[in-house]
Scaffold this active site. Structure first.
Site, PDB file in Angstrom:
ATOM      1  N   LYS A 194       0.868  -1.179   0.000  1.00 54.40           N
ATOM      2  CA  LYS A 194       0.000   0.000   0.000  1.00 54.40           C
ATOM      3  C   LYS A 194       0.902   1.226   0.000  1.00 54.40           C
ATOM      4  O   LYS A 194       1.850   1.295   0.770  1.00 54.40           O
ATOM      5  CB  LYS A 194      -0.877  -0.010   1.249  1.00 54.40           C
ATOM      6  CG  LYS A 194      -2.229  -0.686   1.029  1.00 54.40           C
ATOM      7  CD  LYS A 194      -3.218  -0.227   2.077  1.00 54.40           C
ATOM      8  CE  LYS A 194      -4.612  -0.802   1.969  1.00 54.40           C
ATOM      9  NZ  LYS A 194      -5.002  -1.549   0.815  1.00 54.40           N
ATOM     10  N   ASP A 201      14.080   7.930  -7.136  1.00 56.00           N
ATOM     11  CA  ASP A 201      13.649   7.226  -5.923  1.00 56.00           C
ATOM     12  C   ASP A 201      14.300   5.833  -5.841  1.00 56.00           C
ATOM     13  O   ASP A 201      13.651   4.860  -5.495  1.00 56.00           O
ATOM     14  CB  ASP A 201      12.122   7.131  -5.905  1.00 56.00           C
ATOM     15  CG  ASP A 201      11.550   6.945  -4.492  1.00 56.00           C
ATOM     16  OD1 ASP A 201      12.298   7.106  -3.506  1.00 56.00           O
ATOM     17  OD2 ASP A 201      10.345   6.627  -4.392  1.00 56.00           O
TER      18      ASP A 201
HETATM   19  P1  ADP Z   1       4.724   3.345  -4.008  1.00 52.77           P
HETATM   20  O1  ADP Z   1       4.809   4.431  -4.994  1.00 52.77           O
HETATM   21  O2  ADP Z   1       3.501   3.431  -3.182  1.00 52.77           O
HETATM   22  O3  ADP Z   1       5.996   3.187  -3.202  1.00 52.77           O
HETATM   23  P2  ADP Z   1       5.509   0.943  -5.470  1.00 52.77           P
HETATM   24  O4  ADP Z   1       5.371   0.942  -6.954  1.00 52.77           O
HETATM   25  O5  ADP Z   1       6.880   1.095  -4.923  1.00 52.77           O
HETATM   26  O6  ADP Z   1       4.498   2.021  -4.884  1.00 52.77           O
HETATM   27  O7  ADP Z   1       4.856  -0.385  -4.921  1.00 52.77           O
HETATM   28  C1  ADP Z   1       4.680  -0.560  -3.516  1.00 52.77           C
HETATM   29  C2  ADP Z   1       5.039  -1.978  -3.135  1.00 52.77           C
HETATM   30  O8  ADP Z   1       4.194  -2.910  -3.831  1.00 52.77           O
HETATM   31  C3  ADP Z   1       6.474  -2.391  -3.519  1.00 52.77           C
HETATM   32  O9  ADP Z   1       7.417  -2.027  -2.543  1.00 52.77           O
HETATM   33  C4  ADP Z   1       6.319  -3.894  -3.635  1.00 52.77           C
HETATM   34  O10 ADP Z   1       6.334  -4.488  -2.353  1.00 52.77           O
HETATM   35  C5  ADP Z   1       4.922  -4.055  -4.219  1.00 52.77           C
HETATM   36  N1  ADP Z   1       4.991  -4.134  -5.700  1.00 52.77           N
HETATM   37  C6  ADP Z   1       4.930  -3.113  -6.577  1.00 52.77           C
HETATM   38  N2  ADP Z   1       5.016  -3.532  -7.853  1.00 52.77           N
HETATM   39  C7  ADP Z   1       5.137  -4.872  -7.796  1.00 52.77           C
HETATM   40  C8  ADP Z   1       5.286  -5.925  -8.790  1.00 52.77           C
HETATM   41  N3  ADP Z   1       5.318  -5.634 -10.095  1.00 52.77           N
HETATM   42  N4  ADP Z   1       5.401  -7.191  -8.351  1.00 52.77           N
HETATM   43  C9  ADP Z   1       5.384  -7.462  -7.033  1.00 52.77           C
HETATM   44  N5  ADP Z   1       5.253  -6.551  -6.061  1.00 52.77           N
HETATM   45  C10 ADP Z   1       5.133  -5.260  -6.416  1.00 52.77           C
HETATM   46 MG    MG Z   2       7.855   2.565  -3.846  1.00 53.12          MG
HETATM   47 MG    MG Z   3       6.001   5.740  -5.844  1.00 56.89          MG
END
Ligand code: ADP
Ligand code: MG
Ligand code: MG
Length: 263
Positions: A15, A124
């Site tokens: 999340k 990031d």
């Molecule tokens: P935010 O911008 O909220 O940080 P992220 O894109 O980093 O969003 O995604 C949040 C979390 O969701 C990641 O740290 C990871 O744990 C999980 N996640 C995101 N994309 C994937 C994916 N393609 N496969 C598996 N887990 C994912």
């Molecule tokens: Mg992230």
């Molecule tokens: Mg992000």
């Protein structure tokens, strides 16, 4: 709605500030993906979709499979990285061998070099945003803070995670070199298990980033090779103009030594 006609949304993976990530299974093929839902309303959300579309296709970057749009949100259907986050692997493993650290940095740098060649700064880079596939392949994710650099133009605005932020970001004018600094912070954590710039408050962390020099005198550095320290110094060079580029990092002898031979 359309996405739920085609995919069954199952388990929540994460999340974030702008939405959530869940596992989704194609009703047609049974194949699993990750679906990131971004709430509309902020321009920044459109940018994340654009960036993913622009960069998806490199083997070191999470692939975007489809985008669904409804009134409130974008749903990004991406390849599922079922190996989890690099951060979790680091927590489990503790300090990495130089062989392993060099392979992580090489894979990350190939992805970062591609972004930079495509005119994108990720902004990031941190182990929460580096994911692993079921076979352990690394994938750069989360383009929520990424921006395009137009020729010669510098960027401004403080973004990223405090501990990973480059010193010039705190001053205001910066370039794609900020990603190299953040990757250097990661390399430090891989080699000795701790972050290079620490503090009890945001100001204390930023102060350390601006002023503290790398100190290799502590006992934890005894087992770290000279070439590894040399690369780290090159990535954590405070002056962004003399800091290594992604190509420089990939050509560094420490990277070639550990990634061109088997363990
Ligand atoms: P935010 O911008 O909220 O940080 P992220 O894109 O980093 O969003 O995604 C949040 C979390 O969701 C990641 O740290 C990871 O744990 C999980 N996640 C995101 N994309 C994937 C994916 N393609 N496969 C598996 N887990 C994912
Ligand atoms: Mg992230
Ligand atoms: Mg992000």
């Amino acid at each position: 709605n359309k996405i739920e006609q085609e995919y069954e949304l199952t388990k929540t993976l994460g999340k974030g500030k702008f939405g959530s990530v869940v596992i989704c299974r194609s009703r047609a093929t049974g194949e699993e993906f990750a679906c990131k839902t971004l709430l509309k309303g902020e321009e920044i959300v459109h940018r994340e979709v654009e960036m993913m579309q622009h960069l998806s296709g490199h083997s070191g970057i999470v692939t975007l499979k489809a985008v669904y749009e409804d009134a409130e949100s974008f749903h990004l259907v991406m390849e599922l990285c079922s190996g989890g986050r690099l951060l979790d692997q680091m927590t489990k493993e503790g300090v990495y061998s130089e062989h392993k650290a060099a392979n992580v940095i090489k894979e990350l740098m190939l992805a970062i070099r591609y972004c930079h060649e495509m005119g994108v700064v990720h902004r990031d880079i941190k182990p929460e945003n580096i994911l692993l596939t079921s076979t352990g392949q690394m994938k750069l994710a989360d383009f929520g803070l990424a921006v395009r650099i137009l020729d010669g133009q510098s960027l401004s605005g403080i973004v990223g995670s405090p501990a990973y932020v480059a010193p010039e970001v705190l001053v205001g004018n910066y370039s794609e070199k900020v990603d190299i600094w953040s990757a250097g912070v990661l390399l430090h954590a891989l080699l000795v298990g701790v972050l290079p710039f620490k503090g009890n408050s945001l100001d204390a962390i930023f102060d350390a980033i601006k002023k503290e020099n790398l100190d290799f005198s502590g006992g934890m550095w005894d087992s770290v090779s000279r070439p590894a320290r040399d690369l780290l110094s090159g990535m954590l060079t405070r002056s962004s103009s003399t800091r290594l580029t992604a190509t420089d990092v990939l050509r560094h002898p420490w990277i070639s030594f550990y990634t061109e031979r088997t363990p």
